[in-house]
Design an enzyme around this catalytic site. Structure first.
Site, short mmCIF file in Angstrom:
data_model
loop_
_atom_site.label_atom_id
_atom_site.label_comp_id
_atom_site.label_asym_id
_atom_site.label_seq_id
_atom_site.Cartn_x
_atom_site.Cartn_y
_atom_site.Cartn_z
N HIS A 255 4.07 1.32 2.33
CA HIS A 255 5.27 0.64 1.84
C HIS A 255 5.98 1.50 0.78
O HIS A 255 7.21 1.63 0.79
CB HIS A 255 4.89 -0.69 1.18
CG HIS A 255 4.34 -1.72 2.12
ND1 HIS A 255 3.03 -2.14 2.08
CD2 HIS A 255 4.93 -2.43 3.11
CE1 HIS A 255 2.84 -3.07 3.00
NE2 HIS A 255 3.96 -3.26 3.65
N HIS B 48 0.88 -1.17 0.00
CA HIS B 48 0.00 0.00 0.00
C HIS B 48 0.92 1.22 0.00
O HIS B 48 2.16 1.08 -0.04
CB HIS B 48 -0.94 -0.05 1.22
CG HIS B 48 -0.23 -0.30 2.52
ND1 HIS B 48 0.68 0.58 3.07
CD2 HIS B 48 -0.26 -1.37 3.37
CE1 HIS B 48 1.14 0.10 4.20
NE2 HIS B 48 0.60 -1.10 4.40
P1 AMP Z 1 5.01 -5.07 6.62
O1 AMP Z 1 4.97 -5.46 5.18
O2 AMP Z 1 3.66 -4.89 7.23
O3 AMP Z 1 5.95 -5.94 7.42
O4 AMP Z 1 5.65 -3.63 6.65
C1 AMP Z 1 6.89 -3.36 6.04
C2 AMP Z 1 7.35 -2.01 6.46
O5 AMP Z 1 6.36 -1.04 6.10
C3 AMP Z 1 7.54 -1.87 7.97
O6 AMP Z 1 8.71 -1.12 8.23
C4 AMP Z 1 6.30 -1.14 8.41
O7 AMP Z 1 6.50 -0.37 9.58
C5 AMP Z 1 6.07 -0.23 7.21
N1 AMP Z 1 4.67 0.21 7.17
C6 AMP Z 1 3.56 -0.56 7.21
N2 AMP Z 1 2.45 0.20 7.19
C7 AMP Z 1 2.87 1.49 7.15
C8 AMP Z 1 2.21 2.75 7.11
N3 AMP Z 1 0.89 2.86 7.12
N4 AMP Z 1 2.98 3.87 7.06
C9 AMP Z 1 4.34 3.78 7.07
N5 AMP Z 1 5.01 2.63 7.08
C10 AMP Z 1 4.30 1.50 7.13
#
Ligand code: AMP
Length: 285
Positions: free
Chosen positions: A37, A34
């Site tokens: 990311h 999204h």
């Molecule tokens: P994930 O794929 O959920 O493991 O997230 C990968 C990276 O994206 C991690 O560093 C999360 O903290 C970051 N992330 C996920 N959602 C958001 C968001 N809404 N805003 C900023 N960073 C995000």
């Protein structure tokens, strides 16, 4: 953008880039991209010559009753989004590649994992630090970018890097939200329309707490009480934790004398959502 599944090949590419004096930034992810990311990838682009992302749904950071098998995936969509934001390399290993037979090493950060999500997800952060340490050894980045949405993860990774003298600069990126305030998350897709409405209680309660603190409230218990009332006033909600704590140690505070983290985990229906903001010290979210 080159897609790489083999870790030795990723290491070789990282070596070549380093030899040609390029700086590398890594953005570790579990995919199903999204705008949050993509914002991390854009930040990586600004900080380094070469941007590497990893897409890996890491089984060791899921508990036995968590959503590993249903975690949303869309590799083709992810790769085209990453291409559009100018990512250079996507490292997409298999579970077998990351955890071959005989694997038995764990990286574990002690104190900072004992609070917040560490209470209801006891082995989660060991899974995170182990995979992030491996990814650092594979992609050999100068910089690694993480979202502040997962504030504890960022704090735990910073602690690991410091304690193990890893030569990686950690960059935190502010939380990206939907227009109505809901923090973007791959797990938002689990919410049905009614739950989606209720899920707004997380951001609303952060805002309420911000208002209280701006008006001079310093007692943590009062802020937590108001936040809990607001959340429980929304249908389908169940509180995992509401915590006011020190942003570095994550230890609870009783009064808001300096910059304080407000961190929330709330189950909306069967979906566990987290959100946070910094209060006091002149910062909001
Ligand atoms: P994930 O794929 O959920 O493991 O997230 C990968 C990276 O994206 C991690 O560093 C999360 O903290 C970051 N992330 C996920 N959602 C958001 C968001 N809404 N805003 C900023 N960073 C995000």
């Amino acid at each position: 953008m080159e897609v790489i599944g083999n870790l030795k090949q990723m290491q070789q590419i990282a070596d070549e880039q380093r030899l040609s004096r390029k700086t590398l930034a890594l953005v570790p992810t579990m995919g199903f991209f999204h705008q949050g990311h993509l914002e991390l990838m854009r930040a990586a682009r600004r900080h380094a010559d070469v941007v590497v992302i990893s897409i890996f749904v890491n089984p060791t950071q899921f508990g036995p009753n968590e959503d590993l098998s249903t975690y949303p995936r869309d590799l083709d969509g992810d790769l085209s989004k990453a291409r559009e934001v100018g990512v250079d390399f996507a490292f997409v290993p298999s579970v077998r590649e990351m955890y071959p037979e005989g694997f038995q090493t764990r990286v574990s950060v002690e104190e900072v994992t004992k609070h917040l999500c560490g209470i209801s997800r006891p082995s989660h952060f060991d899974g995170v630090t182990t995979v992030v340490a491996k990814l650092f050894n594979i992609a050999k980045p100068h910089i690694a970018v993480f979202g502040q949405k997962d504030f504890q993860q960022l704090a735990v990774v910073r602690r690991m890097v410091k304690d193990l003298d890893m030569d990686v600069r950690i960059v935190g990126v502010p939380t990206v939200r939907e227009p109505d305030g809901l923090a973007m998350s791959s797990r938002n897709t689990y919410l049905d329309p009614e739950e989606r409405k209720s899920a707004l209680c997380l951001k609303k309660s952060l805002d309420l707490a911000g208002d209280m603190v701006n008006k001079g409230e310093v007692e943590a218990s009062k802020v937590i009480g108001a936040v809990e009332d607001l959340i429980l006033g929304h249908p389908h909600t169940q509180i995992d934790y509401v915590s006011l704590c020190d942003p570095v140690t994550l230890e609870d505070v009783e009064t808001l004398e300096r910059e304080t983290l407000l961190a929330l985990a709330v189950k909306v229906g069967r979906t566990r959502l987290i959100d946070n903001c910094l209060l006091g010290g002149g910062k909001g979210n």
